[in-house]
Write an enzyme that holds these catalytic residues in place. Structure first.
Site, short mmCIF file in Angstrom:
data_model
loop_
_atom_site.label_atom_id
_atom_site.label_comp_id
_atom_site.label_asym_id
_atom_site.label_seq_id
_atom_site.Cartn_x
_atom_site.Cartn_y
_atom_site.Cartn_z
N ASP A 87 0.85 -1.19 0.00
CA ASP A 87 0.00 0.00 0.00
C ASP A 87 0.88 1.24 0.00
O ASP A 87 2.04 1.19 0.42
CB ASP A 87 -0.93 0.02 1.23
CG ASP A 87 -0.17 0.02 2.55
OD1 ASP A 87 0.80 -0.77 2.69
OD2 ASP A 87 -0.50 0.83 3.44
N GLU A 152 -0.06 -0.92 5.95
CA GLU A 152 0.98 -0.35 6.80
C GLU A 152 0.76 1.14 7.00
O GLU A 152 0.90 1.66 8.11
CB GLU A 152 2.37 -0.60 6.19
CG GLU A 152 3.52 -0.38 7.17
CD GLU A 152 3.95 1.07 7.31
OE1 GLU A 152 4.61 1.37 8.31
OE2 GLU A 152 3.63 1.91 6.45
N1 BES Z 1 8.44 3.25 5.77
C1 BES Z 1 7.78 4.10 6.69
C2 BES Z 1 8.45 4.15 8.05
C3 BES Z 1 9.80 4.78 8.09
C4 BES Z 1 10.06 5.94 7.39
C5 BES Z 1 10.78 4.21 8.86
C6 BES Z 1 11.32 6.49 7.43
C7 BES Z 1 12.02 4.77 8.92
C8 BES Z 1 12.30 5.91 8.19
C9 BES Z 1 6.36 3.61 6.88
O1 BES Z 1 5.74 3.30 5.66
C10 BES Z 1 5.54 4.71 7.48
O2 BES Z 1 5.38 5.73 6.87
N2 BES Z 1 4.97 4.47 8.66
C11 BES Z 1 4.04 5.37 9.25
C12 BES Z 1 3.32 4.57 10.30
C13 BES Z 1 2.00 5.14 10.72
C14 BES Z 1 1.07 5.43 9.59
C15 BES Z 1 1.37 4.23 11.74
C16 BES Z 1 4.76 6.56 9.85
O3 BES Z 1 5.90 6.45 10.31
O4 BES Z 1 4.18 7.64 9.84
MN MN Z 2 6.91 2.09 4.51
MN MN Z 3 5.15 5.26 4.75
#
Ligand code: BES
Ligand code: MN
Ligand code: MN
Length: 463
Positions: A87, A152
């Protein structure tokens, strides 16, 4: 590994074509009108597994399906669970994209599209490397189990519920987990990430008079919901960058002097970072460096705020709303923070308006131990793929499932990011460096080889 390395270099163009095909599917999880596309992305992933000669399962959840596939067991060798997500985030503001978000376009060594780095491009490096092993040698040196999810970006509820069942825990039983959904330290400097922040995400609604009111006739006598929401949000943090919710810092695990030194030893200047993000001055919690603030300190951010009209109209709006979140660090508990936030807002509720706090999703921060043979294997694999040894770092983003895997499966995760922090994730013109895409595939292919030299069952058991 020459046979596999050669296979990778001679199939580079095909790998890019496959990535483009996936990037064309607008699998925006937060947008109901795109849920058909989200499912198409799941089917695309399943078709890749079928193409590799595996027998994928599309597992239904309360939300988007999980795509599961596994290779043959290899007795005495580790079982490796690979997680990723198909996604993507919404694309607005659309007019700021140089090329349309779902028409993948190559420009100066990068591929531009929503999902290029987060996470389609990074996730498929592991499928492509496994396919290369199967094509070249017919089998892998470790058993791989793939679980690719589609929620995710909206909180991972489906896989979270799935993992709560004994059948799923049996199915996903493994010795180590691999996730590529984060970044390198910088261009030319790969990294292994050992910490991620957690998050609690909220919507706040403020309701005032039964309908919009003339601000001349009624102004001064009723609480304006937009004034009220601005005041409430502003009261959550002080000018020194400290969150004002009572008890917010109680459980925060302070950085050790050793870790502060390690972080300070990484090449970094505030000035270059300031220029990278395009601001005149940096800001944040007093007493911490920029990297500490980004990786290891909790924060408060408003993501959207609405109310009233965008035309010049002197009215008191009937309602206002906002979305905001706290990033959390190790030992902070999302539920405890939610409860404390609720109490804080009700204590600060302005007279004459209703305030409603809606909890959306949360996740605990994650820290992974570095003293395992699997980490040593990842170091070697990255050196093969990227031509340089990785540094260890934390990151500020959140991958909700990492802590959940630890709790449900008792297994730690190798966070191996192939992205860069200027990849414009969640923002217009998301990109992924094509050279990093290929280096990621190579590192992944070598990872299976290096992990194949480790025994099984080295990961610590459930606490
Ligand atoms: N891939 C990211 C998380 C991430 C970004 C980890 C940069 C390390 C460095 C993931 O897809 C993401 O965006 N997660 C969300 C989680 C939330 C929607 C619960 C976030 O971090 O905002
Ligand atoms: Mn991600
Ligand atoms: Mn993300």
């Amino acid at each position: 590994m020459d046979d596999i390395d050669n296979y990778l270099s001679s199939h580079a163009a095909e790998f890019e074509d496959r990535l483009c095909a996936l990037l064309k599917i607008p699998s925006i999880g937060a947008d109901k009108s795109h849920h058909g596309d989200v499912r198409r992305a799941a089917e695309w992933v399943a078709a890749q597994f079928r193409d590799m000669g595996l027998v994928p399962e599309v597992i239904e959840t309360s939300g988007q399906p999980l795509v599961y596939a596994q290779t043959e067991p290899v007795p005495g060798k580790p079982v490796v669970l690979v997680y990723g997500h198909y996604d993507v985030q919404p694309v607005e503001p659309l007019n700021e994209w140089v090329s349309p978000p779902f028409e993948p376009t190559k420009r100066s060594g990068n591929i531009y599209a929503r999902g290029a780095t987060d996470d389609k491009g990074q996730m498929i490096t592991h499928l492509l490397s496994a396919a290369a092993w199967l094509k070249t040698r017919g089998k892998l040196p470790v058993q791989l189990k793939f679980v690719i999810e589609g929620e995710e970006e909206v909180g991972s509820k489906g896989i979270y519920d799935f993992l709560a069942t004994p059948a799923a825990q049996e199915k996903l039983k493994c010795d180590i987990i691999v996730i590529s959904d984060c970044s390198q330290y910088g261009p030319g400097q790969p990294a292994i990430t050992y910490g991620l922040r957690g998050i609690v995400f909220f919507e706040l609604r403020v309701t005032g008079p039964k309908q919009d009111l003339h601000s001349g006739t009624f102004g001064g006598a009723v609480t304006n919901p937009i004034n009220a929401i601005c005041k409430l949000l502003a009261s959550l943090v002080d000018e020194r960058g400290r969150v004002q919710v009572p008890g917010f810092y109680d459980d925060v695990l302070p950085l050790s002097e050793g870790e502060r030194k390690q972080i300070a030893a990484l090449p970094f200047t505030d000035d270059a970072f300031r220029k990278q993000v395009g601001v005149k001055a940096l800001a944040g919690e007093e007493g911490f460096t920029t990297l500490e603030r980004r990786w290891a300190r909790p924060t408060f951010d408003v993501h959207g705020i609405w109310g009233g009209q965008q035309v010049s109209k002197t009215a008191i709006p009937a309602r206002a709303g906002a979305k905001f979140s706290f990033r959390l660090v190790p030992n902070q508990d999302p539920q405890k923070i939610t409860k404390a936030t609720r109490a804080f807002l009700s204590d600060h509720q302005p007279p004459g308006v209703e305030v409603e706090l809606i909890e959306s999703h949360g996740a605990k921060a994650a820290v992974v131990p570095l003293n395992s043979p699997y980490v040593a294997a990842a170091q070697k694999a990255i050196e093969h793929g990227f031509g340089k040894a990785p540094v260890f770092m934390r990151e500020g983003g959140s991958i909700p499932i990492v802590t959940n895997f630890r709790e449900r499966l008792g297994v730690d995760t190798l966070l191996l990011g192939w992205g860069l922090d200027d990849d414009n994730t969640h923002s217009p013109n998301e990109k992924f460096c094509l050279a990093d895409f290929h280096r990621g595939i190579k590192a992944s292919a070598h990872l299976w080889n290096e992990l194949g030299r480790c025994g099984a069952g080295v990961s610590p058991a459930v606490h």
